[in-house]
Design a protein around this motif. Structure first.
Motif, short mmCIF file in Angstrom:
data_model
loop_
_atom_site.label_atom_id
_atom_site.label_comp_id
_atom_site.label_asym_id
_atom_site.label_seq_id
_atom_site.Cartn_x
_atom_site.Cartn_y
_atom_site.Cartn_z
N LEU A 70 -46.00 -29.55 -17.71
CA LEU A 70 -44.62 -29.99 -17.85
C LEU A 70 -43.75 -29.16 -16.92
CD1 LEU A 70 -43.20 -30.64 -21.38
CD2 LEU A 70 -41.87 -29.28 -19.80
N THR A 71 -42.88 -29.81 -16.15
CA THR A 71 -41.90 -29.04 -15.37
C THR A 71 -40.52 -29.31 -15.95
OG1 THR A 71 -41.84 -30.83 -13.75
CG2 THR A 71 -43.18 -28.94 -13.19
N LEU A 72 -39.74 -28.25 -16.02
CA LEU A 72 -38.39 -28.41 -16.55
C LEU A 72 -37.46 -27.42 -15.86
CD1 LEU A 72 -38.05 -26.78 -20.11
CD2 LEU A 72 -39.88 -26.24 -18.54
N THR A 73 -36.18 -27.71 -15.90
CA THR A 73 -35.19 -26.76 -15.38
C THR A 73 -34.46 -26.13 -16.56
OG1 THR A 73 -33.57 -28.52 -15.17
CG2 THR A 73 -34.80 -27.98 -13.20
N GLN A 78 -36.99 -24.02 -25.14
CA GLN A 78 -37.07 -25.49 -25.04
C GLN A 78 -38.50 -25.99 -25.22
OE1 GLN A 78 -35.37 -28.36 -22.21
NE2 GLN A 78 -34.00 -26.72 -21.58
N TYR A 85 -33.77 -33.29 -24.40
CA TYR A 85 -34.37 -32.42 -23.40
C TYR A 85 -34.10 -32.92 -21.98
CZ TYR A 85 -36.78 -31.14 -27.65
OH TYR A 85 -37.06 -30.77 -28.93
N GLY A 143 -33.53 -31.38 -19.36
CA GLY A 143 -34.09 -30.54 -18.31
C GLY A 143 -35.51 -30.89 -17.91
N VAL A 144 -36.16 -31.74 -18.69
CA VAL A 144 -37.56 -32.06 -18.40
C VAL A 144 -37.65 -32.92 -17.15
CG1 VAL A 144 -39.59 -33.28 -19.23
CG2 VAL A 144 -38.26 -31.86 -20.79
N GLU A 145 -38.49 -32.53 -16.21
CA GLU A 145 -38.61 -33.28 -14.96
C GLU A 145 -39.87 -34.11 -14.87
OE1 GLU A 145 -38.11 -30.49 -11.80
OE2 GLU A 145 -35.93 -30.52 -12.01
N GLN A 146 -40.98 -33.53 -15.26
CA GLN A 146 -42.23 -34.27 -15.17
C GLN A 146 -43.18 -33.79 -16.25
OE1 GLN A 146 -44.92 -33.69 -11.89
NE2 GLN A 146 -45.37 -35.86 -11.72
#
Lengths: 85, 85
Positions: A47-50, A60, B33, B35-38
């Motif tokens: 999972l990628t997140l900012t 998170q 959420y 902020g989740v990108e992938q």
């Protein structure tokens, strides 16, 4: 905001039966892998997140695991977090 | 014979679409959420086996991954091996 990468490992609790794992164990043993003793199947999520900082990202991911990604009755999880700068 | 424990991580190759991962990404973004990108979903397998030595155990796990546990057309794997002996 920094981008973080989380690796989440979800496994069934030890007390929960894993029929898929048992089937694979038997299949492997009957084929060419007599040394196999136990197989348990879990999930692996990348999972990628900012987030603003590491603590926020960690919070998170923790919350997602508890509320969405796992079934806390039968599963446990652990995760590793990496900042990507 | 020594008992070894292997942790196997199986992921879809980057070029392979992951509809389940995409669905989870959108679900998380629309909930709380943003902020989740992938998200990409893989498999995590815990396996115990007995083998004469570490090299033999490693070769067995490698062969199982290639022949039984993964689909080499769409998946890649990596594993970590620990002796319990």
């Amino acid at each position: 905001m920094t981008t973080y990468r989380a690796e989440i490992y979800i496994t069934l609790k030890p007390s929960v039966l894993d029929p898929a794992g048992t089937a694979i164990t038997k299949g492997l043993q009957q084929q060419q892998y007599p040394g196999v003793e136990q197989v348990r199947i879990g999930k692996y999520i990348e999972l990628t997140l900012t987030a603003a900082n590491t603590a926020a990202a960690e919070a998170q991911v923790e919350r997602m695991c508890q509320e969405v990604l796992t079934n806390p009755v039968i599963e446990t999880y652990r995760f590793r977090l990496e900042g990507e700068g």
